[in-house]
Design a protein around this motif. Structure first.
Motif, short mmCIF file in Angstrom:
data_model
loop_
_atom_site.label_atom_id
_atom_site.label_comp_id
_atom_site.label_asym_id
_atom_site.label_seq_id
_atom_site.Cartn_x
_atom_site.Cartn_y
_atom_site.Cartn_z
N GLY A 150 0.74 -1.06 0.04
CA GLY A 150 -0.26 -0.02 0.16
C GLY A 150 0.83 1.10 -0.04
N ARG A 151 2.09 1.28 -0.18
CA ARG A 151 2.94 2.37 -0.22
C ARG A 151 3.32 2.89 -1.62
NH1 ARG A 151 7.91 1.73 1.24
NH2 ARG A 151 7.78 -0.69 0.90
N GLY A 152 3.42 4.10 -1.72
CA GLY A 152 3.55 4.65 -3.01
C GLY A 152 2.62 5.47 -3.60
N VAL A 153 2.40 5.98 -4.80
CA VAL A 153 1.43 6.92 -5.26
C VAL A 153 0.78 5.91 -6.30
CG1 VAL A 153 2.54 8.99 -4.71
CG2 VAL A 153 2.93 7.91 -7.12
N PHE A 154 -0.63 6.02 -6.44
CA PHE A 154 -1.41 5.46 -7.47
C PHE A 154 -2.34 6.23 -8.36
CE2 PHE A 154 -0.60 3.30 -3.44
CZ PHE A 154 0.15 2.25 -3.88
N ASP A 155 -2.35 6.14 -9.55
CA ASP A 155 -3.10 6.62 -10.39
C ASP A 155 -3.34 8.30 -10.33
OD1 ASP A 155 -4.72 6.84 -12.92
OD2 ASP A 155 -6.70 6.41 -11.72
N LEU A 156 -2.39 8.86 -9.87
CA LEU A 156 -2.35 10.24 -9.68
C LEU A 156 -2.21 11.22 -10.67
CD1 LEU A 156 -0.19 11.34 -6.43
CD2 LEU A 156 -0.23 13.04 -8.56
N SER A 157 -3.05 12.26 -10.51
CA SER A 157 -3.25 13.12 -11.54
C SER A 157 -3.34 14.63 -11.00
CB SER A 157 -4.20 12.94 -12.67
OG SER A 157 -4.18 11.72 -13.37
N LEU A 158 -2.59 15.51 -11.67
CA LEU A 158 -2.32 17.04 -11.16
C LEU A 158 -1.93 17.81 -12.32
CD1 LEU A 158 -0.72 16.56 -7.76
CD2 LEU A 158 -2.98 17.24 -8.14
N ASP A 159 -2.55 18.83 -12.37
CA ASP A 159 -2.08 20.07 -13.29
C ASP A 159 -1.67 21.33 -12.76
OD1 ASP A 159 -1.85 18.61 -15.84
OD2 ASP A 159 -4.16 18.66 -15.95
N ILE A 160 -0.45 21.87 -12.69
CA ILE A 160 -0.18 23.05 -12.00
C ILE A 160 0.25 24.12 -13.16
CG2 ILE A 160 1.42 24.22 -10.49
CD1 ILE A 160 0.68 20.57 -10.31
N GLN A 161 -0.52 25.36 -12.77
CA GLN A 161 -0.57 26.13 -13.94
C GLN A 161 0.82 27.22 -13.79
OE1 GLN A 161 -2.50 25.74 -16.56
NE2 GLN A 161 -3.38 24.00 -15.38
N GLU A 162 1.06 27.86 -14.76
CA GLU A 162 2.30 28.92 -14.53
C GLU A 162 1.66 29.94 -13.77
OE1 GLU A 162 4.72 31.59 -17.61
OE2 GLU A 162 3.14 30.81 -18.35
N GLY A 163 2.57 30.54 -12.77
CA GLY A 163 2.06 31.65 -11.86
C GLY A 163 1.43 31.11 -10.56
N GLU A 164 1.31 29.95 -10.50
CA GLU A 164 0.40 29.34 -9.38
C GLU A 164 1.14 28.90 -8.13
OE1 GLU A 164 -3.49 26.46 -9.20
OE2 GLU A 164 -2.04 25.73 -10.41
N VAL A 165 0.71 29.17 -7.01
CA VAL A 165 1.32 28.58 -5.74
C VAL A 165 0.28 27.34 -5.30
CG1 VAL A 165 2.01 28.75 -3.55
CG2 VAL A 165 2.40 30.73 -5.01
N PHE A 166 0.78 26.31 -5.49
CA PHE A 166 0.06 24.81 -5.49
C PHE A 166 0.42 24.26 -4.18
CE2 PHE A 166 -1.49 20.66 -6.38
CZ PHE A 166 -2.69 20.78 -6.72
N GLY A 167 -0.38 23.94 -3.29
CA GLY A 167 0.01 23.50 -1.93
C GLY A 167 -0.28 21.81 -2.07
N TYR A 168 0.41 20.96 -1.28
CA TYR A 168 0.35 19.64 -1.55
C TYR A 168 0.28 19.22 0.17
CZ TYR A 168 0.88 15.02 -3.84
OH TYR A 168 0.80 13.86 -4.71
N LEU A 169 -0.88 18.79 0.55
CA LEU A 169 -1.06 18.49 2.02
C LEU A 169 -1.27 17.09 2.40
CD1 LEU A 169 -1.72 20.13 4.53
CD2 LEU A 169 -3.95 20.45 3.81
#
Length: 301
Positions: free
Chosen positions: A18-37
């Protein structure tokens, strides 16, 4: 038109158990401050290591400025600065020695911004690298990352070891980087700092993205929490079946909704006897805890 700087599509890295990342999708845009919590072990660092080209995905992809970091690491790193979650310095005597090597690596010839960062953070660069406290090491890593004036900042728990005053100083630096048009991806487990500087935040749990939230909706109160007490527990149970993202304790139900989803939530109450209904505005920590709680309930079903 928005420009996607960092894109993960169906990213999977399975370490087993159960360790790792699974089917993970994200898009971060130019000039954006994107948090990962997320909590420790949730998959934050694994995601970031793929963005940096340190890991090869089992499946799916990550692109930074349209390039695969695993196969195009030198080109990707021309535009990326990085603060690692675990800081390890080269075998050099002092912070000054390290900054000289870092400046050469980054092609920095004008030291004025580096010196500004050193002064702002109250760092003594003449100190021995090996004898630095955790806070001093973190400050050194921050200066080393920001001095290059790169367009993309990837930061893994960047305020670890900083006292509250220095944490606020760092957040002000992130605001300045945003004003310059930089793109920032920042992982954290500190709710306040994510709310303070980020435009959006993704919540990750057990290697899967649970929710992506536009934080302006929190800041301006457009995300609301509703508390409903039904006349009977059976009615509450039926409501939760109609609105799966709700949570129930006996005959009492709580759910989150943005303005466009409120009508659907009220339609789910049709034909059910309601004793009371109240509304409140959640903070990010509350939303995070409810998201994880709902996920746990679904996994147990």
């Amino acid at each position: 038109m928005s420009n996607t700087v960092i894109s993960a599509q169906h990213l999977t890295k399975d370490y087993g158990h159960g360790r790792g990342v699974f089917d993970l999708s994200l898009d971060i845009q130019e000039g954006e401050v994107f948090g990962y919590l997320g909590t420790n072990g949730s998959g934050k660092t694994t995601t970031i290591r793929h963005m940096m080209g340190f890991l090869k995905a089992d499946s799916g992809s990550v692109l930074v400025n349209g390039l695969n970091p695993w196969t195009n690491a030198p080109d990707v790193m021309k535009n990326v600065s990085y603060i690692p979650g675990e800081i390890a310095f080269p075998d050099l005597k002092t912070g000054t020695d390290f900054f000289k090597v870092q400046a050469q690596f980054l092609g920095v010839k004008d030291y004025s911004y580096m010196n500004h960062l050193i002064d702002l953070l109250g760092l003594d660069p003449s100190a021995s690298l090996k004898r630095m406290s955790k806070g001093m090491k973190q400050k050194t890593a921050i200066v080393a990352a920001l001095m290059g004036n790169r367009d993309v900042l990837i930061l893994d728990e960047p305020t670890t070891g900083l006292d509250p005053l220095m944490r606020e100083t760092f957040l002000e630096l992130i605001r300045e980087e945003k004003s310059k048009g930089r793109t920032v991806f920042m992982s954290s487990h500190i709710f306040e700092e994510i709310e303070d500087v980020c435009d959006r935040v993704a919540i990750i749990h057990n290697g899967r993205i649970q929710s992506v939230v536009n934080l302006s909706e929190f800041r301006h109160g457009s995300v609301r929490t509703f508390h409903v007490e039904f006349a009977e527990e059976a009615a509450a149970r039926l409501f939760c079946q109609r609105l799966p993202d709700s949570s129930r304790t006996g005959a009492q139900v709580q759910f989150h909704a943005v303005a466009k989803d409120v009508d659907a939530a009220f339609q789910a109450m049709a034909g059910l006897q309601v004793r009371s209904l109240s509304e409140s505005h959640p903070d990010l920590e509350e939303y995070f805890m409810k998201t994880l709680q709902n996920n746990t309930v679904k996994e147990g079903q």
